[in-house]
Design an enzyme around this catalytic site. Sequence first.
Site: not given
Ligand code: MV4
Length: 505
Positions: A116, A200, A292
């Site tokens: 990442k 982040e 994918r």
């Molecule tokens: C985050 C975020 C908020 N701020 N990063 C979750 C899965 C992965 N793909 C990254 N994710 C997130 N990263 C920052 N800087 C919110 C998520 C997030 C999430 C977080 C809590 C509950 C549900 C979520 C669903 C999608 C993304």
Amino acid sequence: MIRKVLVANRGEIAIRVMRSCREMNIRSVAVFSEADRASYHVRYADEAYCIGPAPSVQSYLNKEKIIQVALETGCDAVHPGYGFLSENADFARMVKEAGLIFIGPSPEAIEQMGDKITARKRMIAAGVPVVPGTTEAITNDEEALRIIRQIELPVMIKASAGGGGKGMRLVHHENEIESSLRAARSEAKAAFGDDAVYIEKYISSPHHIEFQILGDHHGNIVHLFERECSVQRRHQKVVEETPSPNLTPEVREAMGKHAVAAAAAVNYFGAGTIEFIMDDQHNYYFLEMNTRLQVEHPITERVVGVDLVKLQIQIAEGKPLPFRQEDLRQNGHAIECRIYAEDPANNFMPSPGKIKHITEPLGLGVRHDGYVYPGYEIPMYYDPMISKLIVWGTNREEAIARMRRALYAYKISGVSTSIPFLEKVMQHPVFIKGNYNTHFIDTYLKELLEVSECDGLCEDVAVITAFIHYLDELGRVQNGAHDGKVAIRESRWKQMGKSLNLRRN
Ligand code: MV4
């Protein structure tokens, strides 16, 4: 030309891939674990081979064995599906070195997007917006503190080798930084063998919006618009829809261009997904790329009018994309519900077991991608997803009504399923309004779990009255009384069963 494909997966996605193979006159070879002998993907394939015991590490993750079967059966190519080996760069490389075609991106693209921190650097260089934060692994705490003061709390500490929500930590206070960094590093080391972490800014209550992209071996890349995936629980998607009810045409166009730029930055070919988070002001940021085919790909297929697996295969054969960006449109609205063998009332505990009965929903605008049948026992070793129910409507309102109709008609007995929970989601005013975010399920969990007084009871009474009606009819036929006159008037038992069942909606 690809004439025979080994499908290195199980369940609904293995069947999904083989269906496109059959349409393309391509032979398919299934592999299966000892727990999957009776699985439907084994029956659907032209040939099937057992590759080891039930645990995935000894079967569906056994790279050497899978490649050996592909070679011995004369396959030209390997399709990895999703999960298992689909984002494993070593596997993609081994397939290639064995003289086979990997139906997916290059090992280099998988590697760069899998790390990442590298992905963030590539995106910044390509002008794709990323969440404010670090571009190098955090090695000392003073440096971390300086950066966090700059971007301001709250922040997230994420594992560079993580993704999909694995190895993430939310930090609200300065006094938590040191311990959170230490814990994040040791967790990352244990889970991924790599302790690199980055920071982040935390975006609160975002929307999860992802763009489907396709690239060919001639440098062409297009996007196939977005999927709104904000209905999630513990990073497991539950409902997906397209178009997103939260995008304007202008924001959609800008995000689409950034999604194409993101894929171009790693010379991407094949099908892939660019994941963004977006706040309520339409600020959006690249989060990660999934290299994918995804579980939720059918909603894009329905609205854009493509077969993504067919396109993956054609791309792997070296053919150019059959369309340009300006040829692609979103037509109508599609929604997918993931049906799990789980018990929402019992903290969504997996509910493996034997399927006693299944009635699949049918009718206009309904697609059901599954793999279970009556008498099939869902193994405890793998993901408990039973199937995906996908509907299409001319607009969002029609698609929701159609999904409710399809969920109503979908009957499974023998295991607990998420169907009643999904019916609640489809009736929830916030979902219907469309402006929900990633906290939707957590925020409304209590009401989504509420079983109205009638729900279970109505179902039981409906079954009992239907059975009484059946016995009634049986009696009539045996007494020779089935002369047309009685058939005009519906049995009152049947009427009662229907009205009780309908009242649930
Ligand atoms: C985050 C975020 C908020 N701020 N990063 C979750 C899965 C992965 N793909 C990254 N994710 C997130 N990263 C920052 N800087 C919110 C998520 C997030 C999430 C977080 C809590 C509950 C549900 C979520 C669903 C999608 C993304």
